[in-house]
Structures are given as C-alpha cells and as structure tokens.
Design an enzyme around this catalytic site. Structure first.
Site, PDB file in Angstrom:
ATOM      1  N   PHE A   1     -11.343  -5.022  -6.108  1.00 57.11           N
ATOM      2  CA  PHE A   1     -11.332  -5.962  -4.975  1.00 57.11           C
ATOM      3  C   PHE A   1     -10.812  -5.216  -3.736  1.00 57.11           C
ATOM      4  O   PHE A   1      -9.863  -5.632  -3.080  1.00 57.11           O
ATOM      5  CB  PHE A   1     -10.450  -7.193  -5.258  1.00 57.11           C
ATOM      6  CG  PHE A   1     -10.757  -7.913  -6.541  1.00 57.11           C
ATOM      7  CD1 PHE A   1     -11.747  -8.885  -6.579  1.00 57.11           C
ATOM      8  CD2 PHE A   1     -10.058  -7.619  -7.712  1.00 57.11           C
ATOM      9  CE1 PHE A   1     -12.036  -9.559  -7.760  1.00 57.11           C
ATOM     10  CE2 PHE A   1     -10.339  -8.286  -8.893  1.00 57.11           C
ATOM     11  CZ  PHE A   1     -11.324  -9.264  -8.920  1.00 57.11           C
TER      12      PHE A   1
ATOM     13  N   ALA B   1     -16.203  -7.439 -10.272  1.00 57.10           N
ATOM     14  CA  ALA B   1     -15.009  -6.874 -10.910  1.00 57.10           C
ATOM     15  C   ALA B   1     -14.818  -7.416 -12.330  1.00 57.10           C
ATOM     16  O   ALA B   1     -14.333  -6.692 -13.208  1.00 57.10           O
ATOM     17  CB  ALA B   1     -13.783  -7.172 -10.058  1.00 57.10           C
TER      18      ALA B   1
ATOM     19  N   CYS C   1      -3.040 -14.001  -3.797  1.00 59.07           N
ATOM     20  CA  CYS C   1      -2.788 -14.437  -2.417  1.00 59.07           C
ATOM     21  C   CYS C   1      -3.089 -15.923  -2.259  1.00 59.07           C
ATOM     22  O   CYS C   1      -3.237 -16.410  -1.149  1.00 59.07           O
ATOM     23  CB  CYS C   1      -3.606 -13.599  -1.438  1.00 59.07           C
ATOM     24  SG  CYS C   1      -5.370 -13.749  -1.691  1.00 59.07           S
TER      25      CYS C   1
ATOM     26  N   ASP D   1     -15.794  -3.216  -5.195  1.00 58.63           N
ATOM     27  CA  ASP D   1     -15.915  -4.538  -4.576  1.00 58.63           C
ATOM     28  C   ASP D   1     -17.341  -5.023  -4.838  1.00 58.63           C
ATOM     29  O   ASP D   1     -18.273  -4.215  -4.926  1.00 58.63           O
ATOM     30  CB  ASP D   1     -15.658  -4.462  -3.063  1.00 58.63           C
ATOM     31  CG  ASP D   1     -15.216  -5.790  -2.475  1.00 58.63           C
ATOM     32  OD1 ASP D   1     -14.020  -5.942  -2.143  1.00 58.63           O
ATOM     33  OD2 ASP D   1     -16.074  -6.691  -2.348  1.00 58.63           O
ATOM     34  N   SER D   2     -17.503  -6.338  -4.951  1.00 58.99           N
ATOM     35  CA  SER D   2     -18.861  -6.855  -5.192  1.00 58.99           C
ATOM     36  C   SER D   2     -19.672  -6.883  -3.897  1.00 58.99           C
ATOM     37  O   SER D   2     -20.893  -7.022  -3.923  1.00 58.99           O
ATOM     38  CB  SER D   2     -18.789  -8.257  -5.807  1.00 58.99           C
ATOM     39  OG  SER D   2     -18.016  -9.087  -4.982  1.00 58.99           O
TER      40      SER D   2
ATOM     41  N   ARG E   1       0.841  -1.207   0.000  1.00 59.31           N
ATOM     42  CA  ARG E   1       0.000   0.000   0.000  1.00 59.31           C
ATOM     43  C   ARG E   1       0.874   1.254   0.000  1.00 59.31           C
ATOM     44  O   ARG E   1       0.565   2.236  -0.668  1.00 59.31           O
ATOM     45  CB  ARG E   1      -0.927  -0.003   1.227  1.00 59.31           C
ATOM     46  CG  ARG E   1      -2.015  -1.056   1.124  1.00 59.31           C
ATOM     47  CD  ARG E   1      -2.853  -1.091   2.383  1.00 59.31           C
ATOM     48  NE  ARG E   1      -3.824  -2.179   2.341  1.00 59.31           N
ATOM     49  CZ  ARG E   1      -4.190  -2.912   3.376  1.00 59.31           C
ATOM     50  NH1 ARG E   1      -3.673  -2.686   4.568  1.00 59.31           N
ATOM     51  NH2 ARG E   1      -5.073  -3.875   3.232  1.00 59.31           N
TER      52      ARG E   1
ATOM     53  N   ASP F   1      -6.396  -6.920  -6.586  1.00 54.00           N
ATOM     54  CA  ASP F   1      -6.038  -7.747  -5.422  1.00 54.00           C
ATOM     55  C   ASP F   1      -7.190  -8.693  -5.107  1.00 54.00           C
ATOM     56  O   ASP F   1      -7.868  -8.547  -4.082  1.00 54.00           O
ATOM     57  CB  ASP F   1      -5.717  -6.837  -4.220  1.00 54.00           C
ATOM     58  CG  ASP F   1      -5.248  -7.629  -3.008  1.00 54.00           C
ATOM     59  OD1 ASP F   1      -4.723  -8.745  -3.190  1.00 54.00           O
ATOM     60  OD2 ASP F   1      -5.411  -7.137  -1.871  1.00 54.00           O
TER      61      ASP F   1
HETATM   62  N1  SAH Z   1      -7.388  -5.390  -1.399  1.00 51.43           N
HETATM   63  C1  SAH Z   1      -8.018  -5.651  -0.142  1.00 51.43           C
HETATM   64  C2  SAH Z   1      -8.208  -7.124   0.140  1.00 51.43           C
HETATM   65  C3  SAH Z   1      -8.967  -7.868  -0.930  1.00 51.43           C
HETATM   66  S1  SAH Z   1      -9.820  -9.253  -0.342  1.00 51.43           S
HETATM   67  C4  SAH Z   1      -7.262  -4.957   0.976  1.00 51.43           C
HETATM   68  O1  SAH Z   1      -6.204  -4.365   0.721  1.00 51.43           O
HETATM   69  O2  SAH Z   1      -7.729  -4.975   2.107  1.00 51.43           O
HETATM   70  C5  SAH Z   1     -10.776  -9.673  -1.713  1.00 51.43           C
HETATM   71  C6  SAH Z   1     -12.032  -8.857  -1.900  1.00 51.43           C
HETATM   72  O3  SAH Z   1     -12.568  -9.219  -3.179  1.00 51.43           O
HETATM   73  C7  SAH Z   1     -13.149  -9.107  -0.896  1.00 51.43           C
HETATM   74  O4  SAH Z   1     -13.521  -7.890  -0.298  1.00 51.43           O
HETATM   75  C8  SAH Z   1     -14.333  -9.634  -1.731  1.00 51.43           C
HETATM   76  O5  SAH Z   1     -15.591  -9.109  -1.323  1.00 51.43           O
HETATM   77  C9  SAH Z   1     -13.985  -9.134  -3.108  1.00 51.43           C
HETATM   78  N2  SAH Z   1     -14.504  -9.925  -4.242  1.00 51.43           N
HETATM   79  C10 SAH Z   1     -14.564 -11.261  -4.365  1.00 51.43           C
HETATM   80  N3  SAH Z   1     -15.024 -11.599  -5.589  1.00 51.43           N
HETATM   81  C11 SAH Z   1     -15.266 -10.431  -6.251  1.00 51.43           C
HETATM   82  C12 SAH Z   1     -15.737 -10.111  -7.556  1.00 51.43           C
HETATM   83  N4  SAH Z   1     -16.035 -11.054  -8.440  1.00 51.43           N
HETATM   84  N5  SAH Z   1     -15.834  -8.807  -7.896  1.00 51.43           N
HETATM   85  C13 SAH Z   1     -15.511  -7.824  -7.022  1.00 51.43           C
HETATM   86  N6  SAH Z   1     -15.059  -8.082  -5.777  1.00 51.43           N
HETATM   87  C14 SAH Z   1     -14.931  -9.361  -5.384  1.00 51.43           C
END
Ligand code: SAH
Length: 404
Positions: free
Chosen positions: A237, A290, A348, A259-260, A221, A308
């Site tokens: 995400f 996404a 991850c 985010d979804s 970050r 991410d």
């Molecule tokens: N980048 C974040 C952590 C990501 S965790 C940080 O720095 O804290 C992954 C995230 O992806 C979760 O919040 C989940 O709700 C989201 N997610 C999962 N599938 C998704 C999709 N198809 N489209 C958008 N978001 C999604």
C-alpha cells in the site's frame, strides 16, 4: 444570530470542551438555520456554551469557540491560523527562509487546531486547503487571505505564495461536491520538489489522493529508515512510495513497493528516480492487489514488511469487516516474514480504536503461532495534534513488531 438550544443534560460534553453537538442533543432551533451557518449554542437554562458551524448530519454543530461572545471575523481567523503556524514553527517543520522553506507539513488539523472541518497541508510555497464542512467552504476566501497575511507576518515575504482549494472530494454531500470546483484561491504555483526529512517528493495536489501526499507518516518513515539496513523490504500500500524512499536511504538490500493503483506506482517510480537516479537496482515496483500478493508470496522473501492500507472502516457500521481485513493482511505477514523480521503495521481508520486494532493484530499473530514482540507503538506526528478533549482526533495507529 441563530440559536441552538440543547436538551436538559446535553450540555455536559461541551462543558468538557468536546467540540461536537450531535443532532439528537438539540431541543429547538431559534431562527432559520441553513447548512454552514454560524450558530450559538445554549443549554436548556439559556447559558451560552459556544459557537460553531451548523451542518445537517449527525454532527449538527462543530464548535469553533467556547469563548462567550466571540465573533467569527478576520481577527478570529488570523488568531487561529497564527497559532497553528507558531506550533509548526516550534516543531521545527519550517526551514529557514534562506532555504526556501520547501518543507512538507500539515498546518491545520481540524479539531486539533480548534478549526473543525478544515485541513491545510503545506508543500513548500503552496498551501492546499480542504473543507470537510459547508461552514468552512463558505469561509474559504477569508481563510486563504488570512493565511497569506499570517505567513507574511511570521515568516516574511515569499514563504507562502499560493493557496489551492481542494474540496471536490471532501464536502459532506454529493450535491455540494458537484457545486465545488478545485482551484487556486490565491496565486498560482507549479508542482515543485519539496522535502520531508531531506527526502525529495513531488506532491501533486491537482491529481493526487487527499491533498496530494500522506503527510502523517513522516516520523514513522524515519523509523523505517532506522531499521532498514541490509533488509529485504516490502512496502505494501505504498501510494507515492514514502516508506520505500526512507528504506532505500537507510541502506536496505532491496525494496519492493506495492500498490494496486498504476498511477500510485508511477508516482513511486518518479520519486525513486528523483532521489536515487535513473536506475535504482535495489528497487522494484509491483502493481497488484495487496491481498492477492500477500496470499501468494513465498515465505522468507522479506524481513521488513510495511502494511499501511487505506481506512478499511470509514464509519463504525463497517467496523467488523474492517477488522477482518486488518486481521487477514497481518496474518499473511506474520506467517511469511523471515525469522528476526520486523513488521510495521498501521490503521488510519478513525472508526477503529487503538484497542480494536491491537486486538486484530494480536489475533493475527496468535494465528501464526510465532513469537512476536512489540518494539514501538506509533501514532501521528506533532503537526497532526490531538485536542485532549477530542480523542477521536487520534486516528493513526501503528505497531512495530519483531517476529522471531
Ligand atoms: N503508505 C502510503 C499511504 C497509503 S494510502 C504513504 O506512506 O504515502 C493507501 C494506498 O493503498 C493507496 O495508494 C491505494 O491505492 C492503495 N490500495 C488500496 N487498496 C489496495 C489493495 N487492495 N491492494 C493494494 N493497494 C491498495
């Protein structure tokens, strides 16, 4: 003490200090073993190799100690936890006592701290503890008690006030998860503002994903902040908006968080308000899938994109689909990012190797036909240490790419 005796030749990985015994390596078990028991492991010749927690899955023993004759008692937990805390102190992750020590960091990272099956994240005065094995679950009370003791010894009174246990979602089987209920083991604290590199967050251990916050992206970050000035940023995400806050602080022209999950977007907005006031005109929230968003967004809309996603592959069996997923989102990003744009892309998934991930990103870049250069190769921060004998512990992989 229950004895696990290995097949001939199966002692070699323990000899190299790798902390897992697979069920196929076991020749016989002496004693009535149950999930979560502490067992001693022996070679077929009867040499003692170490002791650890027994589980019914494919990883049958997770080694806690390779020291012959070691006992798992209060001294053991005090020593391991003190060693984990000293490491975080030497990484400067704990602030001075006078400043309340309200930082966010991971105190115990499983095998990386010689405590396989245990995760502890600290949010200021609250430690959030997560067991991934029944062995750790059974020991939760003594671990919590030892943790309070170690903090008092090394940091003084009041730095750690409560231990919250959150394993309803992480124990190995459904029956075990149903029997477990998340609650405070020691003390009780309310949600409070905590800091990561001076950025304010409100981790929600009661309702949030994992322990309430993604602690592992701290350094990455900061790198986003470094590149964000005057850029148009998409944080896909975003969960609780970590990258977005750093991009805003770094002087981004605008930041779109996506985010979804509506709840994740709510938390992101709360964090934007907390750091940048009630109306931050540079920030926009998008609650959408996404894959759809990337598919339909116009070209040249963004010149810094962060991808991410959650772990697409939780195990090797679904690796192929995971790689297709990584390839898909990265292809869209490469095709649409503005010239001179920077892409931060992550995986991850422990089951996806660095090479697999690189190959998926490589083929996405090639499909776009653009000139792409690697600026940084990223991983997890120092409070998520990797035992050199357990390379599987390195799960976070990231690339920062310049796209011309
Ligand atoms: N980048 C974040 C952590 C990501 S965790 C940080 O720095 O804290 C992954 C995230 O992806 C979760 O919040 C989940 O709700 C989201 N997610 C999962 N599938 C998704 C999709 N198809 N489209 C958008 N978001 C999604």
């Amino acid at each position: 003490m229950i004895k696990i005796i290995l097949h001939k030749g199966k002692e070699s990985s323990l000899g190299r200090l790798h902390p897992w015994v697979f069920s196929g390596a076991i020749a016989r078990i002496e004693g009535n073993v149950e999930e979560g028991d502490i067992v001693r492991v022996f070679s077929h010749r009867g040499e003692e190799l170490g002791l650890g927690h027994y589980a019914n899955g494919s990883i049958a023993v997770r080694i806690l100690s390779f020291v012959i004759g070691e006992q798992i008692n209060e001294d053991f937990w005090l020593e391991r936890l003190a060693s984990a805390l000293r490491l975080r102190m030497s990484c400067k992750l704990l602030r001075d006592k006078d400043e309340n020590a309200n930082n966010i960091y991971r105190l115990v990272h499983g095998e990386g701290d010689q405590l396989p099956g245990l995760i502890i994240d600290v949010y200021g005065r609250t430690a959030v503890m997560q067991a991934h094995s029944m062995g750790m679950h059974f020991q939760r009370e003594i671990i919590a008690k030892s943790l309070m003791h170690v903090y008092k010894e090394l940091c003084g009174n009041g730095v750690l006030e409560a231990v919250y246990y959150k394993s309803e979602g992480t124990l190995p089987t459904k029956e075990q998860r149903e029997l477990c209920s998340d609650s405070f083991l020691i003390g009780q604290t309310e949600q409070e503002v905590v800091y990561e590199n001076g950025v304010k967050f409100l981790p929600d251990w009661l309702r949030g994903q994992k322990t309430g916050f993604f602690v592992d992206q701290r350094d990455n970050r900061s790198l986003v902040e470094h590149y964000a000035r005057n850029r148009k940023v998409l944080n896909a995400f975003c969960y609780t908006g970590g990258f977005s806050l750093y991009a805003l602080r770094g002087g981004a022209e605008r930041v779109d968080s996506l985010d979804s999950s509506a709840k994740a977007m709510y938390l992101t907005e709360e964090h934007v308000r907390l750091n940048f006031g009630e109306h931050c005109a540079r920030h926009r929230s998008i609650t959408q899938d996404a894959f759809n968003f990337l598919d339909t967004m116009p070209e040249n809309e963004y010149d810094l994109i962060i991808l991410d996603p959650p772990a697409f592959a939780k195990h090797r069996k679904v690796l192929r689909n995971a790689l297709i997923g990584y390839r898909k989102i990265n292809t869209q990003a490469f095709e649409k990012i503005a010239s001179g744009g920077i892409l931060f892309t992550f995986s991850c998934s422990q089951a996806v190797s660095k090479e697999d991930f690189r190959l998926a990103v490589f083929s996405a870049a090639a499909a776009s036909g653009r000139h792409v250069r690697i600026l940084h190769q990223l991983t997890q921060p120092a409070d998520h240490p990797v035992s050199i004998y357990h390379p599987e512990g390195e799960y976070l992989k990231g690339l920062v790419l310049q796209v011309d």
